[in-house]
Scaffold this motif. Structure first.
Motif, PDB file in Angstrom:
ATOM      1  N   PHE A 104       1.063  -1.009   0.128  1.00  0.00           N
ATOM      2  CA  PHE A 104       0.209   0.126   0.040  1.00  0.00           C
ATOM      3  C   PHE A 104       0.953   1.517   0.093  1.00  0.00           C
ATOM      4  N   GLN A 105       2.268   1.886   0.983  1.00  0.00           N
ATOM      5  CA  GLN A 105       2.921   2.335   0.938  1.00  0.00           C
ATOM      6  C   GLN A 105       3.575   2.883  -0.044  1.00  0.00           C
ATOM      7  N   TYR A 106       4.279   1.609  -0.563  1.00  0.00           N
ATOM      8  CA  TYR A 106       5.049   2.039  -2.159  1.00  0.00           C
ATOM      9  C   TYR A 106       4.234   2.277  -3.153  1.00  0.00           C
ATOM     10  N   THR A 107       2.530   1.627  -3.281  1.00  0.00           N
ATOM     11  CA  THR A 107       1.512   2.470  -4.323  1.00  0.00           C
ATOM     12  C   THR A 107       0.980   3.953  -4.050  1.00  0.00           C
ATOM     13  N   LYS A 108       1.119   4.147  -2.437  1.00  0.00           N
ATOM     14  CA  LYS A 108       0.605   5.688  -2.729  1.00  0.00           C
ATOM     15  C   LYS A 108       1.340   6.300  -2.619  1.00  0.00           C
ATOM     16  N   LEU A 109       2.703   6.005  -1.839  1.00  0.00           N
ATOM     17  CA  LEU A 109       4.088   7.013  -1.502  1.00  0.00           C
ATOM     18  C   LEU A 109       4.375   7.132  -2.868  1.00  0.00           C
ATOM     19  N   GLY A 110       4.636   6.295  -3.827  1.00  0.00           N
ATOM     20  CA  GLY A 110       5.597   5.508  -4.962  1.00  0.00           C
ATOM     21  C   GLY A 110       7.046   5.316  -3.911  1.00  0.00           C
ATOM     22  N   ASP A 123      16.691   4.632  -5.677  1.00  0.00           N
ATOM     23  CA  ASP A 123      16.027   5.452  -6.365  1.00  0.00           C
ATOM     24  C   ASP A 123      15.169   4.370  -7.632  1.00  0.00           C
ATOM     25  N   SER A 124      14.157   4.447  -6.910  1.00  0.00           N
ATOM     26  CA  SER A 124      12.954   3.451  -7.774  1.00  0.00           C
ATOM     27  C   SER A 124      11.965   4.280  -8.338  1.00  0.00           C
ATOM     28  N   GLY A 125      11.691   3.697  -9.651  1.00  0.00           N
ATOM     29  CA  GLY A 125      10.844   4.294 -10.928  1.00  0.00           C
ATOM     30  C   GLY A 125       9.663   4.527 -10.313  1.00  0.00           C
ATOM     31  N   MET A 126       9.204   3.592  -9.370  1.00  0.00           N
ATOM     32  CA  MET A 126       7.582   3.422  -9.428  1.00  0.00           C
ATOM     33  C   MET A 126       7.227   5.178  -8.578  1.00  0.00           C
TER      34      MET A 126
END
Length: 170
Positions: A104-110, A123-126
Motif C-alpha cells: 500500500f505505501q509503495y503504491t500510495k507514496l511511490g 532510486d525507484s521508478g515507482m
C-alpha cells in the motif's frame, strides 16, 4: 435420543458456539484502536471491489507492470538510468513476498518515499499514486493483484502481513 437427534443437537450447539465466538470477537474488536486511522499502518478493508481493482490496474498500472501482471523484461537488471524496470505482479515476481502495508505505501507514496520511510535510499521508478487514486482504489488494485496469485503465494503473503501487523509494521 436417536442418532439423528444427537447429530442435529450437535450441529445446533456447534452453530451457537460459533455465533457466540463471532459476537465475542466483534465486541472485543469494535472498541479496539483501528489501524486504518494510522496512515503509517494501513490495513486492507474487509470488503474490496476486485472488479474495480482490475479496471483501475488496467488504467493505472498495466502500462508499466503489464496487462497480464508480467512486468517489464529483465526487471531484475537496472536500466541505463540505474533503475530497475517494473517487476511482475504475478506469481513470478516478488510482490507476494511483501505485507499489505508495504504494498500500500509503495503504491500510495511511490517507491522512493516508501523506502525512505524505512530508512532505505533507493532510486525507484515507482511513482506515487496518492494524489491520483483514493486509498480504497489502491486497496482494490492490490486485492485484484492478490486474487490472481496461487493459493500458496496468497497464504505466504497473508502470513507476512499478519507478522508485520503483530510487529507494529516494522
Amino acid at each position: 435420543m436417536g442418532a439423528g437427534d444427537m447429530t442435529r443437537r450437535a450441529l445446533i450447539v456447534g452453530a451457537a458456539a460459533l455465533l457466540l465466538a463471532g459476537v465475542g470477537a466483534w465486541l472485543a474488536l469494535r472498541d479496539a484502536p483501528q489501524a486504518t486511522l494510522d496512515p503509517t499502518m494501513p490495513v486492507m478493508p474487509v470488503t474490496v471491489d476486485i472488479a474495480q481493482g482490475e479496471t483501475l490496474y488496467a488504467e493505472s498500472c498495466a502500462a508499466c507492470h503489464g496487462a497480464n501482471l508480467e512486468g517489464q523484461p529483465d526487471w531484475r537488471t537496472p536500466d541505463a538510468d540505474g533503475r530497475l524496470p517494473a517487476p511482475p505482479h504475478d506469481k513470478t515476481g516478488h510482490t507476494w513476498h511483501h505485507p499489505d502495508r508495504v504494498l500500500f505505501q509503495y503504491t500510495k507514496l511511490g517507491g522512493r518515499e516508501a523506502l525512505a520511510r524505512q530508512g532505505v535510499e533507493f532510486d525507484s521508478g515507482m511513482p506515487a499514486f496518492g494524489d491520483v487514486l483514493t486509498d480504497r482504489e489502491i486497496w482494490n488494485i492490490l486485492a485484484y493483484i492478490q486474487s490472481t496469485w496461487p493459493e500458496r503465494a496468497r497464504a505466504t503473503q497473508a502470513e507476512r502481513t499478519a507478522a508485520d501487523m503483530a510487529n507494529g509494521g516494522t
